[in-house]
Each structure stands twice: as structure tokens, then as C-alpha cells.
Design a protein around this motif. Structure first.
Motif, PDB file in Angstrom:
ATOM      1  N   ILE A   1       0.837  -1.202   0.000  1.00 45.64           N
ATOM      2  CA  ILE A   1       0.000   0.000   0.000  1.00 45.64           C
ATOM      3  C   ILE A   1       0.875   1.255   0.000  1.00 45.64           C
ATOM      4  O   ILE A   1       0.608   2.211  -0.738  1.00 45.64           O
ATOM      5  CB  ILE A   1      -0.966  -0.018   1.200  1.00 45.64           C
ATOM      6  CG1 ILE A   1      -1.971  -1.159   1.015  1.00 45.64           C
ATOM      7  CG2 ILE A   1      -1.669   1.320   1.362  1.00 45.64           C
ATOM      8  CD1 ILE A   1      -2.769  -1.496   2.254  1.00 45.64           C
ATOM      9  N   GLU A   2       1.931   1.250   0.791  1.00 47.09           N
ATOM     10  CA  GLU A   2       2.843   2.388   0.849  1.00 47.09           C
ATOM     11  C   GLU A   2       3.476   2.660  -0.517  1.00 47.09           C
ATOM     12  O   GLU A   2       3.542   3.806  -0.968  1.00 47.09           O
ATOM     13  CB  GLU A   2       3.933   2.108   1.884  1.00 47.09           C
ATOM     14  CG  GLU A   2       4.902   3.253   2.093  1.00 47.09           C
ATOM     15  CD  GLU A   2       5.926   2.922   3.161  1.00 47.09           C
ATOM     16  OE1 GLU A   2       7.121   3.133   2.891  1.00 47.09           O
ATOM     17  OE2 GLU A   2       5.530   2.446   4.242  1.00 47.09           O
TER      18      GLU A   2
ATOM     19  N   LEU B   1       0.931   4.237  -2.828  1.00 48.73           N
ATOM     20  CA  LEU B   1       0.726   5.650  -2.516  1.00 48.73           C
ATOM     21  C   LEU B   1       1.903   6.507  -2.988  1.00 48.73           C
ATOM     22  O   LEU B   1       1.699   7.589  -3.539  1.00 48.73           O
ATOM     23  CB  LEU B   1       0.505   5.832  -1.014  1.00 48.73           C
ATOM     24  CG  LEU B   1      -0.788   5.243  -0.457  1.00 48.73           C
ATOM     25  CD1 LEU B   1      -0.798   5.292   1.066  1.00 48.73           C
ATOM     26  CD2 LEU B   1      -2.001   5.968  -1.035  1.00 48.73           C
ATOM     27  N   GLU B   2       3.119   6.023  -2.779  1.00 48.12           N
ATOM     28  CA  GLU B   2       4.317   6.751  -3.215  1.00 48.12           C
ATOM     29  C   GLU B   2       4.330   6.967  -4.726  1.00 48.12           C
ATOM     30  O   GLU B   2       4.878   7.957  -5.213  1.00 48.12           O
ATOM     31  CB  GLU B   2       5.588   5.991  -2.818  1.00 48.12           C
ATOM     32  CG  GLU B   2       5.899   6.009  -1.355  1.00 48.12           C
ATOM     33  CD  GLU B   2       7.058   5.098  -0.987  1.00 48.12           C
ATOM     34  OE1 GLU B   2       7.675   4.468  -1.882  1.00 48.12           O
ATOM     35  OE2 GLU B   2       7.341   4.995   0.217  1.00 48.12           O
TER      36      GLU B   2
ATOM     37  N   ASN C   1       1.584   7.145  -6.665  1.00 44.41           N
ATOM     38  CA  ASN C   1       0.281   7.669  -7.094  1.00 44.41           C
ATOM     39  C   ASN C   1      -0.581   6.618  -7.784  1.00 44.41           C
ATOM     40  O   ASN C   1      -1.305   6.920  -8.735  1.00 44.41           O
ATOM     41  CB  ASN C   1       0.461   8.893  -7.995  1.00 44.41           C
ATOM     42  CG  ASN C   1       1.101  10.037  -7.253  1.00 44.41           C
ATOM     43  OD1 ASN C   1       0.766  10.300  -6.107  1.00 44.41           O
ATOM     44  ND2 ASN C   1       2.030  10.702  -7.887  1.00 44.41           N
TER      45      ASN C   1
ATOM     46  N   ILE D   1      -5.841   3.184  -5.046  1.00 39.24           N
ATOM     47  CA  ILE D   1      -6.093   2.011  -4.207  1.00 39.24           C
ATOM     48  C   ILE D   1      -7.592   1.863  -4.039  1.00 39.24           C
ATOM     49  O   ILE D   1      -8.299   2.842  -3.790  1.00 39.24           O
ATOM     50  CB  ILE D   1      -5.420   2.173  -2.833  1.00 39.24           C
ATOM     51  CG1 ILE D   1      -3.908   2.274  -3.003  1.00 39.24           C
ATOM     52  CG2 ILE D   1      -5.808   1.040  -1.896  1.00 39.24           C
ATOM     53  CD1 ILE D   1      -3.177   2.630  -1.743  1.00 39.24           C
TER      54      ILE D   1
END
Length: 91
Positions: free
Chosen positions: A39-40, A43-44, A46, A49
Motif C-alpha cells: 500500500i505504501e 501511494l508513493e 500515485n 487504491i
């Protein structure tokens, strides 16, 4: 009721290049710290999710780089449609 101490976050990542692949494939699955890392990274980078615990459970039964079975085409198509909409809003 879920016991929070026994709950482990789960995550799965998919990749699909329609010019090279017939179906999306699983690129990562994990639970706990591995799920948090997936997930990280999303997010990093873009990467949108979508939370769907049932789909994650099904995808986690597949091997890494395995294409999704036909039974999951419809639900995965809905995920990709969601991602497309998010991408359009971000532009």
C-alpha cells in the motif's frame, strides 16, 4: 466482531498491459507488514487504491505473475474502471 489483535491487513497488486497480456496478473500479495508495504509503494507512486477485502482474499490465493482466472474478469474490470476514473479526475 473482529478481534483487532488478530486482524492483519491484506493487500494485492495487479498489472495489466492489454498490448502484451490477455488478462491482468498478480504482481504482489501480502498481509501484515507486507500488505502495508504494498500500500505504501502504491501511494508513493500515485497508484489508486481500492478496498475490496473479498477480492484481495481471492487474489491472495494466486501465485505471483499468475493471470487472474476468468471468474474474476468482471470484478477486476470494475476495479480498472474505477482506476481509470480516478486517473481522469487527477489530470
Amino acid at each position: 466482531m473482529k478481534n483487532e489483535e488478530n486482524y492483519q491487513k491484506k493487500a494485492a497488486a495487479l498489472h495489466y498491459d492489454p498490448s502484451k497480456e490477455q488478462a491482468p496478473r498478480v504482481t504482489a500479495v501480502g498481509k501484515g507488514y507486507v500488505a502495508e508495504s504494498i500500500i505504501e509503494k502504491a501511494l508513493e507512486n500515485n497508484v489508486p487504491i481500492q478496498s475490496d477485502p473479498t477480492l484481495v482474499e481471492l487474489l491472495s490465493q494466486l501465485e505471483i505473475n499468475e493471470t487472474i482466472p476468468e471468474e474474476l474478469y468482471q470484478v477486476v474490470a470494475e476495479v480498472f474502471a474505477y482506476i481509470y476514473q480516478v486517473d481522469q479526475k487527477m489530470k
